[in-house]
Each structure stands twice: as C-alpha cells, then as structure tokens.
Write an enzyme that holds these catalytic residues in place. Structure first.
Site, PDB file in Angstrom:
ATOM      1  N   GLU A   1      -2.185 -10.129  -1.783  1.00 53.76           N
ATOM      2  CA  GLU A   1      -3.151  -9.085  -2.117  1.00 53.76           C
ATOM      3  C   GLU A   1      -3.809  -9.479  -3.436  1.00 53.76           C
ATOM      4  OE1 GLU A   1      -0.549  -5.453  -1.706  1.00 53.76           O
ATOM      5  OE2 GLU A   1      -2.017  -5.045  -0.138  1.00 53.76           O
TER       6      GLU A   1
ATOM      7  N   ASN B   1       7.128   3.687  -4.323  1.00 54.18           N
ATOM      8  CA  ASN B   1       7.341   3.383  -5.750  1.00 54.18           C
ATOM      9  C   ASN B   1       6.057   3.487  -6.585  1.00 54.18           C
ATOM     10  OD1 ASN B   1       6.400   1.081  -4.467  1.00 54.18           O
ATOM     11  ND2 ASN B   1       7.558  -0.319  -5.757  1.00 54.18           N
TER      12      ASN B   1
ATOM     13  N   GLU C   1       3.617  -7.244   2.146  1.00 53.13           N
ATOM     14  CA  GLU C   1       4.105  -7.331   0.761  1.00 53.13           C
ATOM     15  C   GLU C   1       5.483  -6.690   0.758  1.00 53.13           C
ATOM     16  OE1 GLU C   1       2.882  -8.914  -1.636  1.00 53.13           O
ATOM     17  OE2 GLU C   1       0.746  -9.139  -1.222  1.00 53.13           O
TER      18      GLU C   1
ATOM     19  N   CYS D   1       8.672  -3.908  -6.903  1.00 55.07           N
ATOM     20  CA  CYS D   1       9.008  -5.047  -6.033  1.00 55.07           C
ATOM     21  C   CYS D   1       9.263  -6.295  -6.848  1.00 55.07           C
ATOM     22  CB  CYS D   1       7.896  -5.271  -5.027  1.00 55.07           C
ATOM     23  SG  CYS D   1       6.272  -5.349  -5.789  1.00 55.07           S
TER      24      CYS D   1
HETATM   25  P1  NAD Z   1      10.102   1.097   3.708  1.00 52.71           P
HETATM   26  O1  NAD Z   1       9.964  -0.216   4.387  1.00 52.71           O
HETATM   27  O2  NAD Z   1      11.255   1.936   4.023  1.00 52.71           O
HETATM   28  O3  NAD Z   1       8.823   2.005   3.951  1.00 52.71           O
HETATM   29  C1  NAD Z   1       7.522   1.571   3.644  1.00 52.71           C
HETATM   30  C2  NAD Z   1       6.522   2.295   4.520  1.00 52.71           C
HETATM   31  O4  NAD Z   1       6.716   1.909   5.868  1.00 52.71           O
HETATM   32  C3  NAD Z   1       6.636   3.808   4.504  1.00 52.71           C
HETATM   33  O5  NAD Z   1       5.325   4.350   4.525  1.00 52.71           O
HETATM   34  C4  NAD Z   1       7.354   4.109   5.807  1.00 52.71           C
HETATM   35  O6  NAD Z   1       7.087   5.397   6.309  1.00 52.71           O
HETATM   36  C5  NAD Z   1       6.774   3.054   6.713  1.00 52.71           C
HETATM   37  N1  NAD Z   1       7.595   2.696   7.883  1.00 52.71           N
HETATM   38  C6  NAD Z   1       8.901   2.921   8.097  1.00 52.71           C
HETATM   39  N2  NAD Z   1       9.299   2.399   9.281  1.00 52.71           N
HETATM   40  C7  NAD Z   1       8.196   1.824   9.820  1.00 52.71           C
HETATM   41  C8  NAD Z   1       7.958   1.087  11.022  1.00 52.71           C
HETATM   42  N3  NAD Z   1       8.913   0.834  11.898  1.00 52.71           N
HETATM   43  N4  NAD Z   1       6.716   0.612  11.239  1.00 52.71           N
HETATM   44  C9  NAD Z   1       5.732   0.819  10.344  1.00 52.71           C
HETATM   45  N5  NAD Z   1       5.897   1.514   9.201  1.00 52.71           N
HETATM   46  C10 NAD Z   1       7.126   2.017   8.933  1.00 52.71           C
HETATM   47  O7  NAD Z   1      10.036   0.735   2.145  1.00 52.71           O
HETATM   48  P2  NAD Z   1      10.204   1.733   0.930  1.00 52.71           P
HETATM   49  O8  NAD Z   1      11.662   2.059   0.814  1.00 52.71           O
HETATM   50  O9  NAD Z   1       9.200   2.813   0.999  1.00 52.71           O
HETATM   51  O10 NAD Z   1       9.768   0.790  -0.293  1.00 52.71           O
HETATM   52  C11 NAD Z   1      10.646   0.021  -1.017  1.00 52.71           C
HETATM   53  C12 NAD Z   1      10.493  -1.442  -0.642  1.00 52.71           C
HETATM   54  O11 NAD Z   1       9.128  -1.836  -0.777  1.00 52.71           O
HETATM   55  C13 NAD Z   1      11.271  -2.364  -1.556  1.00 52.71           C
HETATM   56  O12 NAD Z   1      11.930  -3.352  -0.795  1.00 52.71           O
HETATM   57  C14 NAD Z   1      10.205  -2.995  -2.407  1.00 52.71           C
HETATM   58  O13 NAD Z   1      10.555  -4.235  -2.953  1.00 52.71           O
HETATM   59  C15 NAD Z   1       9.067  -3.074  -1.476  1.00 52.71           C
HETATM   60  N6  NAD Z   1       7.801  -3.189  -2.200  1.00 52.71           N
HETATM   61  C16 NAD Z   1       7.093  -4.359  -2.150  1.00 52.71           C
HETATM   62  C17 NAD Z   1       5.926  -4.506  -2.884  1.00 52.71           C
HETATM   63  C18 NAD Z   1       5.142  -5.774  -2.845  1.00 52.71           C
HETATM   64  O14 NAD Z   1       3.967  -5.730  -3.190  1.00 52.71           O
HETATM   65  N7  NAD Z   1       5.694  -6.900  -2.456  1.00 52.71           N
HETATM   66  C19 NAD Z   1       5.470  -3.452  -3.653  1.00 52.71           C
HETATM   67  C20 NAD Z   1       6.202  -2.274  -3.684  1.00 52.71           C
HETATM   68  C21 NAD Z   1       7.364  -2.159  -2.948  1.00 52.71           C
END
Ligand code: NAD
Length: 463
Positions: free
Chosen positions: A443, A139, A235, A269
């Site tokens: 963070e 995002n 996060e 998020c």
């Molecule tokens: P995701 O969990 O699908 O992927 C995030 C990252 O993790 C990607 O780089 C992905 O390749 C990697 N990944 C996937 N499987 C993994 C595993 N088993 N082990 C380690 N890494 C792995 O999330 P997304 O769809 O990319 O992002 C959207 C989500 O992120 C939403 O839920 C959003 O709320 C959250 N988000 C949180 C924050 C925050 O600061 N709290 C900020 C932005 C987004």
C-alpha cells in the site's frame, strides 16, 4: 450505513463495546445480504462516470481530506470510544487519514511511452479495475481505511468498505460525511460481523479485494479470491525484530524503541515485537526501557495525561495475558508490568520481559499488545538469522551509532521495510507491505496506487 449515497439503516444491529469499560456503549447496523448486493450494485453503477473524470476525482479527494482535517475534533472521541486509544492519538489518526487523502489527490497517475518510432507509438497506462471490496481491522480503523480509499478512488475505482465489527463507528460516520463530497455509490460503507467480510470476498461484483488484518484471515481471503481470480492486496501481521548493535547507546535509543513497541499499546502491525540485544548492553538497555515504561500512564483514552489506553477487545486482551503468562511460567522475568490492571476494561500494564528465547511463544508469535520480549544474542550473524527465521516479514530495524554499519545489517533483513535507528516511520509516498506471510502487494506511494490498477498497453500502428 452509506449505500448509493443514501443513509441506509439495517434491520439487525450488533453491539459495540467500549474497551475502557468492557460495557456495550453503542450498536452498529448488521448489513443484510440484500444490502450488500445493493452496495455492490451502487458501486458498479457509479463506476462508469467516476472512472472518466480524473480532475473530479482529485477535487473530491481533496474535499474529503479537508473534511477529515476539519472534523478531527468531532471524530476523535468516537474513535476513542470504540478503539480505546488516547484522544491525542485518535486525533492524530484522523488528521493522518486526511493528509493521506490529500497526498493521493495530487499524485500523478503513472504512464510511460515505451516506443515511438516509424512503426508504432506504444504507451503503457494504468486503468482502474472496477469495484473494490475493502476490509479493515480494529487497530487503526480510519487511517487504514484511507490507505485504501485514497489510491483506489484516485485510480478511478469505486468501493464497498467494511470496518471491523469491533470498531465500525468512526468509519460509518466518515461514510456519512463523505456523502457531501463524493458522488453517490463511489464509496459505500457497510458494517457487520466477520461473515459479512467473507461474503464480500466471494461476491461476483468486486474485481479487487484490499484487506488488512490477520494472517489467518488473509489466507482465507486469498483462497476465496482465487476462484474468480480477483486481485488481492493483503496487509497482514508482523513480528518485527529490532536488532541493537554493540555500538548502540541504550540511553539515546530507548525512547524511540519503546515508542515503536508500545505505540497504540503494541497493537500496530509493524510495531517492534522482539528486541535482540548483545549481552554487553542487555542490562543497560533493559533499565533504559524500564525508565520509559515508568513514564507511561495507562487509563481511559479520554482521561487527561493518559499515554496508553486499554487493549481493543476481550479476545485480544486474553491473548496478550495468555502469552505473558506463558512466558512467565517458562522462566521469563517481568521487569515491568506482567499483568492486567485491576478493574473494569481491557487494561494491561506495559510489560518488558527478559530471560526469554526464540522458541517461546511471546518471541515467535505476534503478540499485538503491550508486552515486549528482550532477547540476548552473542553473534550478529545469529541475531540476523533469528530475526529472519520466521514466517513473518513485515518490517524490522537495526540500531547503532555507526549508521553505515547498521544499514549494512539492515540490508540483510527479509522484510518489506528495513529501518535504521528508527521504526514505524511511515509516509504516504513510501510503499508499505510484507514479505512471506506478512502480505501480498503493497500500500501507499505510486506502488500502492498501481495495486488498484491493471496495466494496459496502448499500441498505435503508424504508417
Ligand atoms: P482479523 O483478520 O480478525 O479481521 C480483519 C477484518 O477482516 C475485520 O474487518 C473482520 O471482520 C474481517 N474478516 C474476518 N473474517 C473474514 C473472512 N473470512 N473473510 C473476509 N473478511 C473477514 O484481524 P484483526 O484482529 O481485526 O486485526 C489484527 C491483525 O491485523 C493483526 O495481525 C495485525 O498485525 C494485522 N494488521 C496488519 C496491518 C498491515 O498493514 N500489515 C495493519 C494493521 C493490522
């Protein structure tokens, strides 16, 4: 990719889709297990000298920040092409990332003398951890990477960074740019599909995993880290409530509420993901929000005047469409939007939903898209209980004319950031993190910096 300061191509590649067209528009390197080993080895080799020279680290972070500030114009179209957001917002993200790096470049490292008497001099200092594995979502690929790079590197750690497979391009390019200002191996940037992230979390070299992404993946990361007792910062997702108090002025707050719910198409998020409003203000607030929706222009991020681009990827587009369809079939009304935009790409109309209650998926789950449920409440206690009645706890906000009263209600929210008459107000000095399933650790700010360190007591006997 950037490994040990070198440009490293991969044998295999994977496709990157432009969300505005739904077509493949680029390919990214698919890092092999051997290349991942090489990246961690390079980070490990660089650690010894990097951790010893704080002045050099500060100068390098300033230089890196300057590169982003100067390069925003070139980088922003790359970000638009893979992420979808409007050019202005992409530019803003890159400038923000530069500002973050420069903020941390000047942040003091915490240290405290806790005892200095006849018997001993005792000081508590912060030591780097070693190599950090950093994993980011799609995002805000660049600014969220810099939320990790800046404090981790300032503290003296080195890093292997992996962006989301949906948005690898800007991060890879920045890895390339930073070769000019960071010693080889300090920041290694690799790309690959989800299993590469999983490999990083079980790799023997990193002592710390910093992860931003979904709750489901965050739990997997925590489980993987446990075996080696790697430190983690997670996060994760949010389902932020906004509680509108009976003394609020809908016309005055609508633009801010709408902005905080629909920024980046709701793919934030800590976006507002559900609004609780008293019956007495419901219709007026809905009308004011609908007026905001009418001012949006949905379209490709590079097109002039566009305020909202496409959703980032097909699974997310289908998820949002599914949640909206579920709400509508359960009796909700789409005051605006309610459906995808006809044509190619992952465009969805900004959607305001009324006639929804807690218990429906669009209220209880994280939609992460341009669809906002507006839920009526009768008593404030009930609204607070509903706001808190969730596994999430990232942030929340309370809106009212009497700010003291609004602040007292905000104090009741069980979440990492409780805003009053604003939402999504972030700053590099302000810690950001979630309660409950929204994360572990924070963070940003000194607190975020500390998350990339271990506490060391330095005790010198006297006499
Ligand atoms: P995701 O969990 O699908 O992927 C995030 C990252 O993790 C990607 O780089 C992905 O390749 C990697 N990944 C996937 N499987 C993994 C595993 N088993 N082990 C380690 N890494 C792995 O999330 P997304 O769809 O990319 O992002 C959207 C989500 O992120 C939403 O839920 C959003 O709320 C959250 N988000 C949180 C924050 C925050 O600061 N709290 C900020 C932005 C987004």
């Amino acid at each position: 990719m950037t490994i040990g300061g070198e440009d490293v191509p991969a044998k295999d590649v994977f496709d990157v889709v432009d969300p505005a067209t739904g077509e493949v528009h680029a390919q990214a390197p698919d890092c092999s297990p051997e290349q991942l080993d090489a990246a961690f080895a390079a980070a490990e080799a660089a650690y010894g000298s990097w951790r010893r020279d704080e002045d050099a680290r500060r100068a390098a972070l300033h230089a890196a920040g300057d590169l982003l500030l100067a390069g925003a114009g070139d980088l922003a179209p790359i970000l638009v092409g893979e992420q979808g957001k409007p050019l202005k917002e992409a530019t803003f993200e890159i400038i923000g990332a530069g500002v973050w790096l420069k903020h941390f470049a000047d942040l003091p490292m915490p240290r405290q003398v806790i005892r200095d008497d006849d018997a001993a001099f005792v000081e508590v200092v912060r030591r780097p951890m070693g190599v950090v594995a950093a994993i980011t979502p799609w995002n805000f690929p660049l600014i969220l990477a810099c939320w990790k790079i800046a404090p981790a590197l300032l503290a003296g750690n080195t890093m292997v960074l992996k962006p989301s497979p949906f948005t690898p391009l800007t991060t890879l390019r920045v890895g390339e740019l930073f070769r000019d200002v960071l010693p080889a191996g300090v920041l290694n940037v690799v790309s690959g599909r989800d299993p590469l992230g999983a490999h990083m979390t079980v790799h023997p070299v990193p002592r710390k995993i910093t992860f931003t992404g979904s709750v489901a993946t965050g739990k997997r990361v925590a489980a993987s880290a446990a075996d080696d007792l790697k430190r983690v910062t997670l996060e994760l997702g949010g389902n932020d409530p906004a509680i509108v108090l009976p003394d609020a002025d809908p016309a005055a707050i609508a633009a801010k509420l709408f902005g905080a719910a629909f920024q980046n198409n709701g793919q934030v998020c800590s976006a507002i993901k559900r609004v609780y409003v008293p019956e007495s203000l419901h219709d007026e607030l809905v009308e004011a929000l609908a007026d905001q929706a009418a001012r949006t222009k949905v379209g490709p991020g590079l097109e002039e005047g566009v305020t909202h681009g496409p959703l980032n990827n097909r699974p997310q587009f289908e998820r949002v469409a599914g949640l909206v369809a579920d709400a509508l079939s359960g009796g909700a009304r789409a005051v605006t939007g309610g459906k995808p935009v006809d044509g190619p790409g992952y465009f969805f109309e900004p959607t305001l939903l009324t006639g929804v209650e807690d218990g429906s998926r669009i209220v209880d789950e994280e939609q992460f898209g341009p669809a906002l449920p507006i839920v009526k409440y009768t008593s404030l206690d009930e609204a607070v209980a509903r706001a808190n009645g969730t596994h999430f706890g990232l942030s929340g906000s309370v809106w009212g004319t009497d700010t003291e009263r609004a602040a007292a209600v905000a104090d009741e929210l069980e979440c990492g950031t409780a805003w009053v008459n604003t939402h999504l107000a972030l700053h590099p000095a302000q810690p950001f993190g979630g309660f409950k399933w929204s994360g572990i650790g924070v963070e940003n700010g000194t607190w975020g910096l500390e998350g990339f360190t271990e506490v060391q007591v330095r005790h010198r006997a006297k006499g």
